[in-house]
Design an enzyme around this catalytic site. Structure first.
Site, PDB file in Angstrom:
ATOM      1  N   GLY B  12     -11.344   3.855   6.235  1.00 19.39           N
ATOM      2  CA  GLY B  12     -10.375   4.371   5.268  1.00 19.39           C
ATOM      3  C   GLY B  12      -9.175   4.884   6.033  1.00 19.39           C
ATOM      4  CG  ASN B 106      -8.610  15.770  -1.243  1.00 17.60           C
ATOM      5  OD1 ASN B 106      -8.567  16.846  -0.654  1.00 17.60           O
ATOM      6  ND2 ASN B 106      -7.552  14.984  -1.387  1.00 17.60           N
ATOM      7  CE  LYS B 193      -7.351  19.945   0.900  1.00 17.27           C
ATOM      8  NZ  LYS B 193      -7.402  18.624   1.523  1.00 17.27           N
ATOM      9  CG  ASN B 201      -4.325  18.159  -6.127  1.00 25.59           C
ATOM     10  OD1 ASN B 201      -3.904  17.065  -5.774  1.00 25.59           O
ATOM     11  ND2 ASN B 201      -4.581  19.118  -5.273  1.00 25.59           N
TER      12      ASN B 201
END
Lengths: 314, 314
Positions: B12, B106, B193, B201
């Protein structure tokens, strides 16, 4: 009361005021329209209504200013709540201590705005009748209204106790073939409508232009709609309105049978028009907050739709 | 451990994997990139990093398939969490019982997905190191990465107790000049986080492409962000992570100083890419629900962003 109503003035003659005013004119009442944007078209060609109940056409008197319209016996307010800042200018010349002022606007706070205008003329709150309209109509061209569904009205005295004039207003609609019911109180008829309007108008904008079928088919969005409705019930209770406990699920069932219905707020959003976010969501949130009621979904919906409205027109 | 690390595989290799992998390659590690979309460009021209800390260029070995990449001593996973369905196919050929698998993805649930892939190869969860990256970087062309801010990493053992290999992974980053800290646990570093990622977000998408400055300047949206953060604290607590009580306000203060920052989810949304909504919002909501924690704002945000993601790509 024998001459009642004499002159009926329609202030805010868009998709809603234009529709009801035209039906009253067709029934023979002396209906006068106050309009700016569509003045020339209606002055020349009258109002054309394309309706599921049959098309018709009326050529009523039309006025460009409130001063020209002058004092009326009944004033029907169909303004978007976003235009309420114009109420003072529009109402002052057309009301007298004998005038019945009926608002068919969306959301909370309209009667209070009207009351403060009337108060400056020495006219009390008893002259105000609140109403909610369950109507699907659009203005599709200057002076042309497309009526696609429903049309019933529920009205109530703003001051509380029912008066003769509420029945008199109902009789006007009755005589024009408009289904008009008398509700228990202005707060009750308004919160009853908000029970649907808050979730389905709000999510129709916040969830990416989601019509009722999109919301009903998405379990997470339907969960949000249901949570919003339970908060509306709690906020209404704090406003002394006890909504029937089973009404949330009944309204969900009715909405399921509506198919893919776009709320007025979604249509306004898609057309780039100002949203009635303060009347439909902001004022209910403020009343819940003032009463100490927890309405997290309503508050978040308000924050989002308020921002999306500004962003959409910015 | 003397030969550690031997072969490092980057799976990735987009804006995140490409950035860290390039720094490691520049530091002299034997870094191999698994890439599809950018294979030809990187095979021909290497990887170019335009960075606020100085531009550089590396020409590392690049592979088109996981079989070609083969077993690695360290695998760094930089996949979007939306591509986690490919983990089985991508990881199986590159892991052995001696491989350390570090995910810098994430949200919640990535380590669990990796663990189930490893388990099928008879490899335990002790091989997994979880990590979060605080990095602003974009892939601006095939093989070209633009690094605009930050870049520090926090890692933790997935199995709980700290092991030698966690320090070994940290030492790799240290030697490449990458700020890498060891956190107390995977849940802790991830929830820390999420405390920022869920509100900023999520609202970045739901509130009409709102960057951090828009949210901070709007009292209703800021109230929603704050409410979301308090729910994240409660959900983390149910996951045995006690976030510092003052962290909500400190993070709001730090966000205020960030200026107009667009979150990765907002950038993905604007580019029409799939959103990491399940990893960043959906999985945290499911964990809160499973623990019986009330997270109304998180649930509503999940419903909205999930729908907006589908609508945006529909």
């Amino acid at each position: 009361m024998n001459a009642f109503p004499g002159r009926i003035g329609v202030v805010g003659a868009g998709a809603l005021g234009g529709y009801y005013g035209s039906l009253l004119a067709r029934a023979g009442f002396d209906v006068h329209f106050l309009m700016r944007r569509d003045y020339d078209a209606v002055k020349r060609d009258g109002l054309k209504v394309q309706s599921i109940r049959g098309d018709f056409h009326v050529v009523p008197p039309v006025h460009r200013t409130a001063a020209e319209l002058g004092p009326c016996d009944v004033v029907i307010i169909g303004l978007k709540a976003t235009d309420n800042d114009a109420l003072g200018e529009l109402l002052a010349p057309v009301v007298s201590p004998a005038t019945v002022v009926l608002t068919l606007q969306n959301g909370l706070g309209n009667e209070e705005r009207i009351a403060s205008v009337l108060e400056q003329r020495g006219i009390g709150r008893g002259n105000i009748v609140g109403g909610v309209a369950f109507l699907c109509s659009n203005r599709i061209a200057p002076g042309v209204i497309n009526h696609t569904d429903h049309g019933w009205i529920r009205i109530a005295e703003f001051e509380g106790q029912e008066r003769e004039r509420t029945s008199a207003v109902k009789s006007i609609f009755d005589r024009a073939g408009i289904d008009c019911q008398i509700g228990e109180s202005v707060p009750r008829i308004r919160w009853e409508k908000l029970l649907w309007n808050i979730p389905f108008n709000g999510l129709g904008v916040a969830a990416g232009r989601a019509d009722s079928a999109v919301i009903m088919a998405d379990p997470e969005l339907l969960g949000t709609a249901r949570a919003l409705m339970h908060e509306v019930v709690a906020a209404a209770r704090a406003d002394a309105v006890e909504l029937d406990a089973g009404e949330v699920e009944r309204m969900i069932d009715r909405t399921r049978s509506m198919g893919a219905y776009k709320s007025s707020m979604q249509l306004d959003f898609e057309a780039g028009r100002a949203l009635e976010v303060e009347a439909i969501i902001g004022e209910p949130v403020r009343r819940a907050r003032a009463a100490g009621i927890s309405v997290p979904h309503m508050e978040m919906l308000y924050a989002l739709v308020r921002r999306l409205d500004a962003h959409n027109r910015g």
